[in-house]
Design an enzyme around this catalytic site. Structure first.
Site, short mmCIF file in Angstrom:
data_model
loop_
_atom_site.label_atom_id
_atom_site.label_comp_id
_atom_site.label_asym_id
_atom_site.label_seq_id
_atom_site.Cartn_x
_atom_site.Cartn_y
_atom_site.Cartn_z
N HIS A 265 39.10 33.05 49.87
CA HIS A 265 39.55 31.67 49.90
C HIS A 265 38.55 30.75 49.21
CE1 HIS A 265 41.11 27.90 51.33
NE2 HIS A 265 42.07 28.52 51.95
N CYS A 266 37.31 31.23 48.98
CA CYS A 266 36.27 30.29 48.56
C CYS A 266 36.00 30.30 47.05
CB CYS A 266 34.99 30.57 49.33
SG CYS A 266 35.17 30.22 51.08
N LEU A 267 35.47 31.43 46.54
CA LEU A 267 34.96 31.40 45.17
C LEU A 267 36.03 31.13 44.10
CD1 LEU A 267 32.04 33.96 45.02
CD2 LEU A 267 32.13 31.61 45.81
#
Ligand SMILES: NC(=O)c1ccc[n+]([C@@H]2O[C@H](COP(=O)([O-])OP(=O)(O)OC[C@H]3O[C@@H](n4cnc5c(N)ncnc54)[C@H](O)[C@@H]3O)[C@@H](O)[C@H]2O)c1
Length: 422
Positions: A265-267
């Site tokens: 979900h982040c990078l």
């Protein structure tokens, strides 16, 4: 510790990878917690004592339910009378731009139940300005109250690292902020009950930027080693040896390793929130983020190309070859396959005519449309090539090494005459 929190009502909006562990921790220290989520099947699952987040065991969930201080619900009327609320809803991209519809819905729902003296904290990752420019006005509009004067408002980025048993919510320092001094004090007081160390910063924009800096830093450094790995392969240099050697430097260097692309979900998402904000506010491109996106997004294609070349050297074509993919999750020892490069690799191989099979003990069989298999001698031995995409500890690498005809290892987990590294 728990006595301090007794009686305080906390609402955690969003019971996913971030919100559920927070809710469990808050129950542990004595809050009365409403775990609010619009996903009704998820809420039913939680109410039945079944956790879908790997870092929260069913036992821990059942203990929380039995304490009667944790109530998972989809009923907005249960938000009434909260003292604290934390927003942990998704912040994805839509056509490359931030999609804040979930944050908007969460803040609007909370605004209907906001009371004087309550504290609201946004934890979802977003661009600098979101707390003050979006969440604050929504809360004010729906409640008729004034941020700062009537209620406290802050931002605290989440650093949860799924699957990491060393650095957990309670022992990872937590950056905290508020829109004014009173809000900052309230936010510090709240998190001091939950974590060992809070790190105050002067404003919500600094806190929002902190999260984006952390993730952009990882994204850019991963892109750097990925690009180096591609050059090194052409130049016949063992990049792993260079990375190992560089990592002996006790200062000024941080180890990153090449891989098949970034996921989760982040990078793949957060740095684009920052570049979007820079472009919109300053009219300039954020070149590092754009370059890192470019390199990291190219990695699945590069993996497919390397495999095609390897088969070619053996006088075989990808078309008609049987390929076993080990790991579809984006990260070792987790079942999170969001934005994971494994799915892209599987699709590309299949589109080129390969017969793709996948093994991932952390994912349910319905997580993919490709045949899901166990890593057996037979399965490994009948594949023309095995690709290690996610190096889960659960895989039997000795078996793979012993029985595979050819392994393309994107995670530096294996070596041997039948193994080629990314
Ligand atoms: N997963 C991580 O490792 C991680 C780490 C740090 C920060 N974050 C950030 O935290 C935020 C949440 O991520 P996550 O991984 O927990 O997402 P998730 O998808 O696991 O969980 C989010 C939950 O919010 C629910 N939801 C959506 N809209 C809602 C609404 N209006 N009201 C109530 N519930 C709603 C969804 O149904 C879902 O269950 C994101 O901004 C993410 O970038 C995630």
């Amino acid at each position: 510790m728990s006595a301090e929190s007794d009686g305080a009502k906390l609402v955690v909006v969003g019971q996913g990878y971030v919100g559920l562990p927070l809710a469990m921790r808050a129950v542990e220290v004595g809050f009365d917690v409403i775990g609010f989520d619009v996903d009704v099947p998820r809420i039913k699952c939680l109410a039945a004592g079944t956790s879908y987040v790997e870092d929260v065991s069913d036992d821990a969930l059942v203990r929380a339910l039995e304490s009667k201080r944790y109530e998972p619900t989809s009923d907005p009327s249960r938000l009434a009378g909260f003292d604290f609320a934390v927003i942990d809803v998704p912040t994805p991209l839509r056509d490359g731009s931030p999609n804040l519809s979930f944050v908007t819905a969460a803040a609007t729902a909370l605004s209907q139940h906001l009371k004087v003296g309550a504290t609201v904290v946004l934890e979802s990752t977003s661009y600098p300005g979101t707390t003050e420019e979006l969440v604050g006005p929504l809360l004010e509009e729906g409640s008729g109250l004034l941020a700062g004067r009537d209620f406290r408002l802050g931002y605290s980025p989440e650093r949860i690292d799924p699957g990491n048993s060393t650095w957990r919510l309670e022992n990872t320092p937590k950056v905290v902020s508020g829109i004014d001094d009173q809000s900052l004090r309230a936010v510090i007081g709240f998190y001091d009950r939950l974590v060992e160390e809070t790190v105050p910063v002067s404003g919500t924009r600094e806190a929002e930027m902190t999260k984006l800096l952390e993730n952009t830093f990882r994204h850019v450094n991963i892109a750097l080693v990925n690009e180096l790995a591609m050059f090194a392969a052409e130049l016949d240099i063992d990049i792993r040896e260079s990375i190992d050697a560089a990592s002996t430097k006790p200062f000024g260097y941080l180890r990153f390793t090449p891989g098949p692309g970034v996921g989760g979900h982040c990078l793949p998402v957060d740095p684009s929130y920052l570049s979007w904000k820079v472009r919109r506010s300053l009219g300039q491109p954020f070149r590092f983020v754009e370059l890192a996106n470019d390199v990291n997004e190219h990695m699945p294609d590069y993996v497919v190309r390397r495999l095609m070349l390897a088969l070619n050297r053996q006088g075989r074509a990808l078309m008609g070859s049987r390929i076993l993919i080990l790991g579809l999750a984006y990260k070792r020892n987790t079942g999170d396959a969001r934005e994971a490069p494994g799915a892209v690799i599987a699709q590309s191989l299949s589109a080129l005519g390969a017969e793709v099979r996948v093994a991932d003990p952390h994912l349910s069989d319905d997580a993919t449309t490709f045949p899901v298999v166990d890593v057996t001698e037979d399965e490994v031995g009948s594949a023309d090539a095995v690709i290690v995409v996610t190096d889960h500890d659960a895989f039997d690498y000795e078996l793979v090494r012993a029985h595979a005809r050819y392994v393309f290892d994107t995670r530096s987990r294996l070596d041997g005459p039948n193994v080629e590294q990314l």
